[in-house]
Design a protein around this motif. Structure first.
Motif, PDB file in Angstrom:
ATOM      1  N   LYS A  29       0.535  -1.298   0.632  1.00 29.10           N
ATOM      2  CA  LYS A  29      -0.487  -0.838   0.280  1.00 29.10           C
ATOM      3  C   LYS A  29       1.346   1.143   0.150  1.00 29.10           C
ATOM      4  N   PRO A  68      -6.523   2.290   3.028  1.00 32.54           N
ATOM      5  CA  PRO A  68      -5.442   2.606   2.015  1.00 32.54           C
ATOM      6  C   PRO A  68      -5.434   3.267   0.484  1.00 32.54           C
ATOM      7  N   CYS A 108      -9.980   9.125   2.164  1.00 32.30           N
ATOM      8  CA  CYS A 108      -8.614   8.418   2.848  1.00 32.30           C
ATOM      9  C   CYS A 108      -8.658   8.632   3.601  1.00 32.30           C
TER      10      CYS A 108
END
Length: 182
Positions: A29, A68, A108
């Protein structure tokens, strides 16, 4: 008192960047540290644009990693000045990532940076007042006031709390710790 006022909209700034494999952590990620670096850059740009001076980061007040970010996604960060003091500003930043193949956008990260305006000699410089033009801007400003109040209360608690008292040490027994003071 300020005689110059600027709108929140005058501070708005956004940046977008494609996430590359070189930005990943060990789980594949996008690395949070890389995102933090971008957050600091946009906070600087937003605060400097608003006040017209060089700005420094005084504190990173909140960084909430919500979802993520994947390699190949387009990350967009949107920042605005949410609060002004005499020489400080709180910059709010929203991070979204977009899957450029599907168009799916996800929120996010939300972050708040306290930035301080500096003059040419490095001394704190006064910032313009803030014009709040809608209820969302009023809400953000009010939330910053709450955030500042909580920060001050935490600092007062830290100054006054006796961590070595028998009661404080006994209270820690309910947590997953063992105290072995020498």
């Amino acid at each position: 008192m300020n005689t110059t006022f600027k709108t929140v909209a005058s501070s708005n700034i956004s940046i977008s960047e494609l996430m590359l494999p070189s930005h990943t952590n060990f789980s594949g990620k996008i690395h949070g540290g890389y995102i933090l670096s971008l957050l600091d850059q946009i906070a600087f740009a937003c605060a400097s644009k608003f006040c017209g001076n060089y700005c420094v980061t005084a504190s990173v007040d909140t960084v909430n990693f919500l979802k993520p970010i994947e390699v190949g996604e387009l990350v967009t960060m949107k920042a605005s000045v949410n609060y002004v003091g005499k020489s400080s500003m709180i910059v709010g930043i929203r991070v979204e990532s977009e899957n450029i193949q599907t168009g799916y956008i996800k929120h996010c990260n939300s972050s708040y940076f306290t930035m301080v305006s500096k003059d040419k000699d490095g001394s704190n410089a006064r910032v313009p007042g803030l014009v709040l033009s809608n209820l969302q801007e009023v809400r953000r400003f009010t939330n910053c006031l709450k955030q500042i109040s909580l920060k001050k209360e935490k600092d007062r608690h830290e100054e006054n709390f006796n961590y070595s008292s028998i009661e404080a040490l006994a209270n820690l027994e309910k947590y997953n710790v063992r105290i072995e003071l020498g």
